[in-house]
Design an enzyme around this catalytic site. Structure first.
Site, mmCIF file in Angstrom:
data_model
loop_
_atom_site.group_PDB
_atom_site.id
_atom_site.type_symbol
_atom_site.label_atom_id
_atom_site.label_comp_id
_atom_site.label_asym_id
_atom_site.label_seq_id
_atom_site.Cartn_x
_atom_site.Cartn_y
_atom_site.Cartn_z
ATOM 1 N N SER A 68 11.457 -5.802 -16.361
ATOM 2 C CA SER A 68 11.676 -4.575 -16.077
ATOM 3 C C SER A 68 10.711 -3.552 -16.499
ATOM 4 O O SER A 68 9.763 -3.952 -15.138
ATOM 5 C CB SER A 68 12.601 -4.239 -17.801
ATOM 6 O OG SER A 68 13.224 -2.395 -17.080
ATOM 7 N N ASP A 284 12.425 0.991 -11.476
ATOM 8 C CA ASP A 284 11.361 0.535 -12.191
ATOM 9 C C ASP A 284 11.333 -0.205 -11.845
ATOM 10 O O ASP A 284 11.848 -1.037 -10.510
ATOM 11 C CB ASP A 284 12.377 0.647 -13.603
ATOM 12 C CG ASP A 284 13.642 -0.141 -14.148
ATOM 13 O OD1 ASP A 284 14.022 -0.628 -13.478
ATOM 14 O OD2 ASP A 284 13.437 -0.585 -15.257
ATOM 15 N N ASP A 286 12.679 -3.731 -12.707
ATOM 16 C CA ASP A 286 13.859 -4.446 -11.776
ATOM 17 C C ASP A 286 15.040 -4.058 -10.947
ATOM 18 O O ASP A 286 16.186 -4.524 -11.048
ATOM 19 C CB ASP A 286 14.126 -5.288 -12.418
ATOM 20 C CG ASP A 286 14.582 -4.295 -14.239
ATOM 21 O OD1 ASP A 286 14.427 -3.290 -14.083
ATOM 22 O OD2 ASP A 286 15.239 -4.931 -14.927
ATOM 23 N N ASP A 288 16.533 -1.941 -12.166
ATOM 24 C CA ASP A 288 18.256 -0.909 -12.811
ATOM 25 C C ASP A 288 17.994 0.489 -13.492
ATOM 26 O O ASP A 288 18.967 0.620 -14.041
ATOM 27 C CB ASP A 288 18.644 -2.374 -13.771
ATOM 28 C CG ASP A 288 17.401 -1.960 -15.304
ATOM 29 O OD1 ASP A 288 16.697 -1.355 -14.799
ATOM 30 O OD2 ASP A 288 18.018 -2.708 -16.304
ATOM 31 N N ASN A 381 16.356 8.219 -18.992
ATOM 32 C CA ASN A 381 15.380 7.014 -18.222
ATOM 33 C C ASN A 381 15.891 6.586 -16.634
ATOM 34 O O ASN A 381 14.711 6.085 -15.816
ATOM 35 C CB ASN A 381 14.519 5.920 -19.281
ATOM 36 C CG ASN A 381 15.578 4.683 -19.254
ATOM 37 O OD1 ASN A 381 16.355 4.568 -19.338
ATOM 38 N ND2 ASN A 381 15.803 3.967 -20.790
ATOM 39 N N ARG A 507 11.703 5.767 -33.323
ATOM 40 C CA ARG A 507 12.231 4.122 -33.659
ATOM 41 C C ARG A 507 11.111 2.792 -33.043
ATOM 42 O O ARG A 507 10.714 3.427 -32.229
ATOM 43 C CB ARG A 507 13.928 3.293 -33.179
ATOM 44 C CG ARG A 507 13.590 4.740 -31.758
ATOM 45 C CD ARG A 507 14.281 4.858 -30.852
ATOM 46 N NE ARG A 507 15.371 3.390 -30.471
ATOM 47 C CZ ARG A 507 14.758 2.842 -28.994
ATOM 48 N NH1 ARG A 507 13.639 3.585 -28.700
ATOM 49 N NH2 ARG A 507 14.882 1.633 -29.436
ATOM 50 N N PRO A 508 11.636 2.219 -32.868
ATOM 51 C CA PRO A 508 10.444 0.803 -33.050
ATOM 52 C C PRO A 508 11.668 1.022 -31.540
ATOM 53 O O PRO A 508 12.536 0.562 -31.530
ATOM 54 C CB PRO A 508 10.913 -0.760 -34.295
ATOM 55 C CG PRO A 508 12.051 0.458 -34.765
ATOM 56 C CD PRO A 508 12.099 1.740 -34.565
ATOM 57 N N GLY A 510 12.701 -2.148 -28.572
ATOM 58 C CA GLY A 510 13.316 -2.982 -28.408
ATOM 59 C C GLY A 510 12.580 -3.913 -27.473
ATOM 60 O O GLY A 510 12.395 -5.294 -27.537
ATOM 61 N N THR A 511 11.951 -3.487 -26.379
ATOM 62 C CA THR A 511 10.705 -4.539 -25.731
ATOM 63 C C THR A 511 9.390 -4.033 -25.501
ATOM 64 O O THR A 511 8.707 -4.798 -25.042
ATOM 65 C CB THR A 511 11.301 -2.806 -24.051
ATOM 66 O OG1 THR A 511 10.709 -2.225 -23.735
ATOM 67 C CG2 THR A 511 12.735 -3.418 -23.948
#
Ligand code: NG1
Ligand code: ZN
Length: 545
Positions: A68, A284, A286, A288, A381, A507-508, A510-511
């Protein structure tokens, strides 16, 4: 599982050893990481997809190779369930386990246990499995796709079908269509968009002008290419200029694309003073996600129309149609995340809409939106869509039969049905999102500036902090409070208190290998200052890497 089946899995797994020190988790949107390290992961996800297909037989599963918005040297892999939705979260722990299995023997033993527990029948003359593979335009995609193919077919009775370069939402759309017994080709996807788009344009009561020019930033990824195909073959009347196609030497996602534009709030490469006032949109990598923007002066700063504003535009349009129908029985709801701008939430609530919150990641938003008859979800986003329940679409189609052609009610029903066909029902889709924004703007007779005036965003700031171990941050389920490291939330609260309408959370990601900081306040200086001080806190509690 019999000996031959085990031997087949072992043989193919030997080809893809796990790189040392690789520790992966399925994350917000599948596995992501440096592309050179991912062959074993993708191969194993190929195996998982075959097992999923057998478990849900007869059904086709999708496997998409993409990272992405991440940098071009990264890649990733995610799985689409038969409905076109993200892989069921129930299977994520198994995905984590097999992706991290240290040897082919451990991998196969995990698979054996899982196959027994889930009662998956492999190669016993029952239905075979089928996995459809797609990839975005990353240079590492082709080799990883081969790894996926080998993984898929190492499960006896399963076949991989290579669909080539696609946007993520195209693959999800095709998987969904295939499992519904519909035409599931790329051509069918383009035709479905074209038909519903033209239908919506024909239903515009006045002002059928083709609209002013739109300029698309394709992020140097697959979205620009597919948009060109759509314009060339199907919608040649639509005036869209496409930049950052990747053919002019630009690098995927580097200072271009929706993630860059939304997070940095500056113009992407390839845009400048000559574009002042022009309606622009960024996809973006890809395709989406999409965000709109325009330059109000010759500077780099932009006016951003993010996912929240797209959501608001769509919500207004849908609500307008429902008002015509006076349809009190339709439950319309919107879903946002903690990243939604506070002003957008106030605006949506002010429209009388039911607003619910979900954790970051479209799989969480999608789930909540599916609880409504019409559920609109968007991440700030730009990733989002409008979900129509099948029952509600059936009700609309039946209702239309009793209405006189051309009446306001009939037109409203036709618009809603066309929207349900235009907007991807599986995942957020930048191409279909763009087409719907363009229709709604023309329907309303609005410029991008007028649309931007729906509400004024509260100033906000996002910061990425690189830390030695991002998993040290643990949050509450709504992700708005940090439970760990101990004491950090009190310190963040102390900072928030210093600002009017201050709001911040961490927050951490995830990507990406970062901790994300979000901050909001009444002035940009305050939002920046709150963001920076929370980022400092993250560094001091976790250390910087
Ligand atoms: P992470 O990296 O977990 O924050 C990002 C986006 C998500 C979602 C995923 C998948 C932000 C703040 N986060 O996740 O909303 O879109 O990527 O692409 O934009
Ligand atoms: Zn994306």
């Amino acid at each position: 599982m019999d000996e031959t089946q085990i031997a087949s899995l072992l043989k193919s797994s030997d080809l893809f050893p796990l790189p040392q020190s690789l520790k992966l988790s399925y994350g917000t949107a599948g596995f992501r990481g440096d592309a050179t390290l991912l062959a074993s992961t993708v191969h194993r996800v190929g195996i998982l997809s075959s097992l999923r297909s057998l478990k849900l037989a007869p059904s086709t599963i999708g496997l998409m190779i993409t990272a992405s918005h991440n940098k071009v040297s990264d890649n990733g892999v995610k799985v689409s369930d038969p409905s076109g939705e993200m892989l069921s979260q129930e299977w994520e722990p198994f995905a984590d386990q097999i992706a991290n299995a240290s040897s082919p023997q451990k991998l196969v033993s995990l698979i054996r246990e899982f196959v027994e527990r889930e009662e998956i029948s492999i190669g016993d003359g029952g239905e075979g499995g089928e996995v459809w593979l797609g990839r975005d335009s990353r240079p590492s995609g082709e080799a990883l796709l081969r790894a996926a193919e080998i993984g898929v077919s190492s499960v006896p009775g399963c076949v991989a079908v290579d669909l080539g370069v696609l946007t993520t939402p195209q693959l999800h759309w095709m998987v969904r269509a295939k499992n519904k017994g519909l035409k599931a080709t790329e051509k069918a996807y383009f035709e479905s968009l074209t038909t519903s788009f033209k239908c919506l344009i024909d239903l515009i009561p006045f002002n059928k002008s083709s609209g002013s020019k739109l300029v698309l930033d394709g992020a140097n990824g697959v979205g620009g290419e597919k948009m060109e195909e759509l314009l060339r073959g199907y919608l040649s009347n639509l005036a869209i200029e496409i930049r950052n196609t990747g053919r002019d030497g630009g690098v995927l996602n580097e200072s271009v694309g929706a993630d860059f534009v939304q997070k940095e709030k500056v113009v992407p490469l390839g845009f400048g003073v000559n574009d002042v006032g022009v309606r622009c949109v960024s996809f973006d990598g890809d395709a989406d996600r999409l965000v709109y923007f325009y330059l109000s002066s010759g500077e780099k700063k932009i006016e951003l129309l993010d996912g929240d504003k797209i959501l608001s535009l769509f919500a207004l349009f849908v609500k307008e149609q429902l008002n015509v129908l006076d349809d009190g029985c339709c439950r319309l709801g919107v879903v946002q995340t903690a990243y939604a701008n506070g002003a957008s939430t106030d605006y949506l609530k002010g429209l009388g809409l039911e607003v619910v919150f979900a954790k970051t990641g479209v799989k969480h938003l999608h789930e909540k939106a599916a609880e409504f008859d019409v559920g609109i979800y968007f991440e700030a986003n730009g990733h989002g869509t409008i979900l129509f329940s099948e029952d509600y679409v059936t009700l609309l189609v039946d209702k239309r039969k009793g209405l006189s052609e051309g009446s306001d009610e009939c037109n409203a029903v036709s618009r809603l049905v066309a929207v349900s066909n235009l907007i991807n029902q599986a995942v957020g889709d930048a191409i279909s999102g763009l087409l719907l924004v363009e229709v709604v703007l023309r329907h309303m007779g609005w410029s991008v500036q007028k649309w931007n005036e729906l509400y004024k965003d509260l100033p906000s700031r996002q910061v990425k902090v690189e830390v030695p171990d991002r998993t040290a941050v643990v949050t509450t389920s709504e992700e708005t409070e940090a439970l760990r490291p101990l004491g950090i939330q009190d310190a963040i609260n102390g900072e928030i208190k210093k600002y009017r309408r201050g709001r911040a959370f961490i927050r951490p990601s995830g990507t990406e290998d970062v901790v994300r900081v979000y901050a909001e306040a009444t002035t940009q200086e305050d939002a920046d200052s709150l963001g920076d001080s929370v980022a400092q806190l993250v560094k001091s509690f976790l250390g910087s890497s």
